[in-house]
Every structure is written in C-alpha cells, then in structure tokens.
Scaffold this motif. Structure first.
Motif, mmCIF file in Angstrom:
data_model
loop_
_atom_site.group_PDB
_atom_site.id
_atom_site.type_symbol
_atom_site.label_atom_id
_atom_site.label_comp_id
_atom_site.label_asym_id
_atom_site.label_seq_id
_atom_site.Cartn_x
_atom_site.Cartn_y
_atom_site.Cartn_z
ATOM 1 N N TYR A 25 24.920 11.263 25.088
ATOM 2 C CA TYR A 25 23.768 11.098 25.960
ATOM 3 C C TYR A 25 23.001 9.856 25.535
ATOM 4 O O TYR A 25 22.972 9.519 24.348
ATOM 5 N N PHE A 26 22.372 9.182 26.503
ATOM 6 C CA PHE A 26 21.459 8.115 26.103
ATOM 7 C C PHE A 26 20.362 7.970 27.139
ATOM 8 O O PHE A 26 20.504 8.381 28.287
ATOM 9 N N GLY A 27 19.226 7.443 26.679
ATOM 10 C CA GLY A 27 18.089 7.324 27.569
ATOM 11 C C GLY A 27 17.037 6.412 26.998
ATOM 12 O O GLY A 27 17.042 6.068 25.815
ATOM 13 N N GLY A 28 16.100 6.021 27.887
ATOM 14 C CA GLY A 28 15.027 5.137 27.492
ATOM 15 C C GLY A 28 13.773 5.914 27.150
ATOM 16 O O GLY A 28 13.420 6.879 27.834
ATOM 17 N N THR A 29 13.098 5.499 26.100
ATOM 18 C CA THR A 29 11.929 6.227 25.602
ATOM 19 C C THR A 29 10.711 5.313 25.496
ATOM 20 O O THR A 29 10.832 4.091 25.449
ATOM 21 N N GLN A 30 9.537 5.931 25.443
ATOM 22 C CA GLN A 30 8.303 5.176 25.305
ATOM 23 C C GLN A 30 8.170 4.620 23.891
ATOM 24 O O GLN A 30 8.106 5.377 22.912
ATOM 25 N N ASP A 31 8.156 3.291 23.794
ATOM 26 C CA ASP A 31 7.925 2.577 22.523
ATOM 27 C C ASP A 31 8.999 2.826 21.470
ATOM 28 O O ASP A 31 8.896 2.310 20.361
ATOM 29 N N GLY A 33 12.475 2.542 22.210
ATOM 30 C CA GLY A 33 13.721 1.940 22.630
ATOM 31 C C GLY A 33 14.624 2.854 23.434
ATOM 32 O O GLY A 33 14.221 3.910 23.928
ATOM 33 N N THR A 34 15.856 2.430 23.557
ATOM 34 C CA THR A 34 16.908 3.218 24.191
ATOM 35 C C THR A 34 17.736 3.844 23.083
ATOM 36 O O THR A 34 18.219 3.149 22.187
ATOM 37 N N VAL A 35 17.884 5.158 23.124
ATOM 38 C CA VAL A 35 18.542 5.883 22.042
ATOM 39 C C VAL A 35 19.734 6.658 22.571
ATOM 40 O O VAL A 35 19.789 7.043 23.742
ATOM 41 N N ARG A 36 20.693 6.904 21.664
ATOM 42 C CA ARG A 36 21.924 7.613 22.038
ATOM 43 C C ARG A 36 22.208 8.712 21.018
ATOM 44 O O ARG A 36 22.033 8.512 19.815
ATOM 45 N N GLY A 37 22.627 9.859 21.516
ATOM 46 C CA GLY A 37 22.983 10.973 20.655
ATOM 47 C C GLY A 37 24.241 11.654 21.138
ATOM 48 O O GLY A 37 24.732 11.384 22.252
ATOM 49 N N THR A 62 34.111 4.704 34.460
ATOM 50 C CA THR A 62 35.502 4.294 34.268
ATOM 51 C C THR A 62 35.693 3.449 33.016
ATOM 52 O O THR A 62 36.816 3.222 32.588
ATOM 53 N N ASN A 63 34.594 2.991 32.436
ATOM 54 C CA ASN A 63 34.638 2.204 31.203
ATOM 55 C C ASN A 63 33.300 2.377 30.506
ATOM 56 O O ASN A 63 32.339 1.667 30.797
ATOM 57 N N THR A 64 33.223 3.322 29.590
ATOM 58 C CA THR A 64 31.944 3.669 28.988
ATOM 59 C C THR A 64 31.430 2.636 27.986
ATOM 60 O O THR A 64 30.364 2.814 27.402
ATOM 61 N N ASN A 65 32.166 1.553 27.797
ATOM 62 C CA ASN A 65 31.629 0.434 27.029
ATOM 63 C C ASN A 65 30.626 -0.373 27.843
ATOM 64 O O ASN A 65 29.872 -1.169 27.280
ATOM 65 N N ILE A 66 30.644 -0.185 29.170
ATOM 66 C CA ILE A 66 29.733 -0.918 30.043
ATOM 67 C C ILE A 66 28.500 -0.065 30.283
ATOM 68 O O ILE A 66 28.552 0.981 30.925
ATOM 69 N N LEU A 67 27.377 -0.523 29.724
ATOM 70 C CA LEU A 67 26.111 0.200 29.788
ATOM 71 C C LEU A 67 25.029 -0.682 30.390
ATOM 72 O O LEU A 67 25.053 -1.911 30.229
ATOM 73 N N TYR A 68 24.075 -0.042 31.061
ATOM 74 C CA TYR A 68 22.913 -0.741 31.605
ATOM 75 C C TYR A 68 21.652 -0.029 31.118
ATOM 76 O O TYR A 68 21.576 1.201 31.142
ATOM 77 N N VAL A 69 20.685 -0.812 30.663
ATOM 78 C CA VAL A 69 19.401 -0.270 30.225
ATOM 79 C C VAL A 69 18.315 -1.230 30.717
ATOM 80 O O VAL A 69 18.601 -2.215 31.398
ATOM 81 N N ASN A 81 30.158 -3.866 25.360
ATOM 82 C CA ASN A 81 30.812 -3.410 24.133
ATOM 83 C C ASN A 81 30.148 -2.161 23.577
ATOM 84 O O ASN A 81 30.026 -1.989 22.370
ATOM 85 N N GLY A 82 29.706 -1.306 24.483
ATOM 86 C CA GLY A 82 29.176 -0.021 24.064
ATOM 87 C C GLY A 82 27.799 -0.044 23.456
ATOM 88 O O GLY A 82 27.398 0.906 22.788
ATOM 89 N N GLY A 83 27.059 -1.129 23.675
ATOM 90 C CA GLY A 83 25.699 -1.203 23.168
ATOM 91 C C GLY A 83 25.536 -2.008 21.900
ATOM 92 O O GLY A 83 24.449 -2.017 21.311
ATOM 93 N N VAL A 84 26.586 -2.709 21.471
ATOM 94 C CA VAL A 84 26.476 -3.545 20.268
ATOM 95 C C VAL A 84 25.640 -4.783 20.572
ATOM 96 O O VAL A 84 24.750 -5.161 19.804
#
Length: 294
Positions: A25-31, A33-37, A62-69, A81-84
């Motif tokens: 899971y990942f999501g954007g948070t107040q102050d 950043g964007t975090v993943r667990g 179809t390609n979980t290395n491609i992320l948008y935030v 590259n998966g958030g690198v």
C-alpha cells in the motif's frame, strides 16, 4: 521525561491505494511525505518514498515500478523504478488546482491519467505531456472518476457542488464544454462509477447541511439522494469517499467523519461498518478482489 506513546502510530493520509497484489500500500500524508507499507512489514514497516506533503497516488497495475505521486497543487511526480527516483510529470499543464489536488488513472489504460484545476487535463502517454480537455469549469476540480467500461466517459466534481461530465473524453480539447449538473451546493468530495455500468454514477459531499450521498442512473445527468433516514440512514456528517464493490453492485461503502458506513441495498439503508475499523475520519477508500477473494 518518560515516553507514553506505547507504540501508538498516527499520521494523516490524504489519499492512498493498494498495489494490485493487495499486500502492499502507499499513500500521501500531511507533512510526512508519501509512504509505503506491506502486510509482511507490519505496522512498523512503513517507509517514506518521497518527502514533503504527500497527496494523491496511482500505480500502474501492469508494471508496478511505475508510480505517480504529488506534493501540493498540480505537482505530479513519476517514478519508473518503484520509487527510487522521481521526475516532474506535469509538462503542458498551466493550472494551479487545490492544495491537495486530485488525479486518477484510467482503469482501462494506465497510460491515460486525468487531473484538473479550473480546467480538466488529460494525458494519454503516461504523463509525458498533458492536454487541456475542456473549457473552464468556473471552480476547481475536487474529484474525478473514469468509467471502468468506457474511457470516453469521465465525471469531475467541483468545490462549488457542480458535477461535470463528458462522453467524449479522449477527444475533448480546450474548446470542449462539459455538461454540468448541481445536485446540491457544497464540496464534491468524491465521484465513482459502478464498475460494470457506466450509467451508474455516485457522488459524495463533505459539506454539512443536506444530503451527502447521491446516485445517478443516467451517466451523471440527474442525481437522487441516497442517504437514507433515521436509524438506517447516514447522519449529517461529512462524507469523503465512496466505492462500489466490484463483485456486488448493490454493496456501497462510504468514508465519513465517523468512520465507514456500508449499504447492501444500493443506498436504501446504511449501517456502521462493524469489523473493528476505528470511528475516525476516513478520507479515501479502495476495494478490490485479490486472487478472487473480496
């Protein structure tokens, strides 16, 4: 001083989604950043993949290395590259939008995404460039949905209460006027299509004083309130999000200021979710089937 947190963990998520496997899971948070667990990582296994304020997020199924935030405003970032590493992904957009601004990925085509400020914006090349896809809405976009079964049908809610719609989304340009209806005044906090029927559209409002959940059977042209009443209705509290169970269109879930409510009869009656979820402000909901299990 003695610490009394006792493993208490808290942050404010603005938006979040599960990965296709349903275990990350990942999501954007107040102050924060964007975090993943992950399920495997447990409650202490979250990591920050981008700093600052976080906002809406999306993952290419179809390609979980491609992320948008995003950060604040229209500030979409893309990683391949998966958030690198991250790069700006707003080329072509000349609009400001809300502090936490919505964007969504077309469920039928992960290379097509939508966002909006005073205008609707579309990309069909995975955020390589964006095109203005309509005339001014007169107020900022606050919610977006694309029909699962038809990429040309898109609806957008606004901060003033109007809901805009088009059935020619992929060819819309800067001169295209989207049709509008206003079920009530207030802040449209979410819009959603029934996964199997592009004519069934839902909208929620987070403004006090009036109905908060609405349903359309004609693609968004007209809406009917479905808050229910009395002991089986939703009280006058902000509703922030709605999802339709993809395995049962009669089952609806809404996130409110008092937690999650569920309807099993298309909004005729509602009940508080009773599997142990906290009675807390619920900004975003996502539902899906993992390996055939809802």
């Amino acid at each position: 001083w003695t610490e009394l947190n006792n493993n208490y963990r808290v942050t404010q998520f603005y938006n979040g989604v599960p990965y296709p496997d349903g275990m990350s899971y990942f999501g954007g948070t107040q102050d924060n950043g964007t975090v993943r667990g992950t399920d495997a990582g447990g409650i202490d296994g979250w990591s920050m993949i981008l700093g600052g304020d976080g906002g809406y997020v999306a993952v290419n199924p179809t390609n979980t290395n491609i992320l948008y935030v995003e950060f604040t405003g229209i500030s979409i970032q893309k990683s391949t590259n998966g958030g690198v590493t991250w790069a700006d992904a707003t080329t072509g957009i000349s609009d400001s939008g809300l502090f936490i601004n919505p964007f969504v990925m077309d469920p039928s085509n992960p290379d097509t995404l939508w966002t909006g400020g005073a205008f609707p914006w579309r990309t069909t090349n995975a955020a390589g460039s964006w095109t203005k896809a309509g005339t001014s809405f007169g107020s900022n976009v606050s919610a977006i949905a694309v029909a699962n079964t038809n990429s040309n049908r898109v609806v957008m809610g606004t901060v003033s209460g109007s809901i805009r719609r088009t059935t020619a989304a992929l060819t819309a340009n800067s001169g295209t006027a989207w049709s509008a209806t206003t079920p009530r005044a207030g802040y449209v906090s979410s819009v959603a299509f029934d996964p199997s029927n592009e004519l069934l559209v839902y909208a929620t409002y987070s403004t006090f004083g009036g109905s908060h959940v609405w349903r359309s059977t004609d693609g968004g042209a007209t809406f009917t309130a479905i808050d229910g009443a009395g002991a089986t209705g939703i009280p006058d509290i902000p509703v922030h999000s709605i999802v339709v169970d993809p395995g049962n269109s009669a089952r609806l879930y809404v996130g409110t200021d008092l937690g999650v409510f569920v309807s099993r009869d298309t909004g005729a009656t509602w009940a508080v979710e009773n599997t142990g979820f906290a009675n807390v402000i619920t900004e975003t909901l996502a539902v899906g089937h993992v390996s055939g299990v809802p």
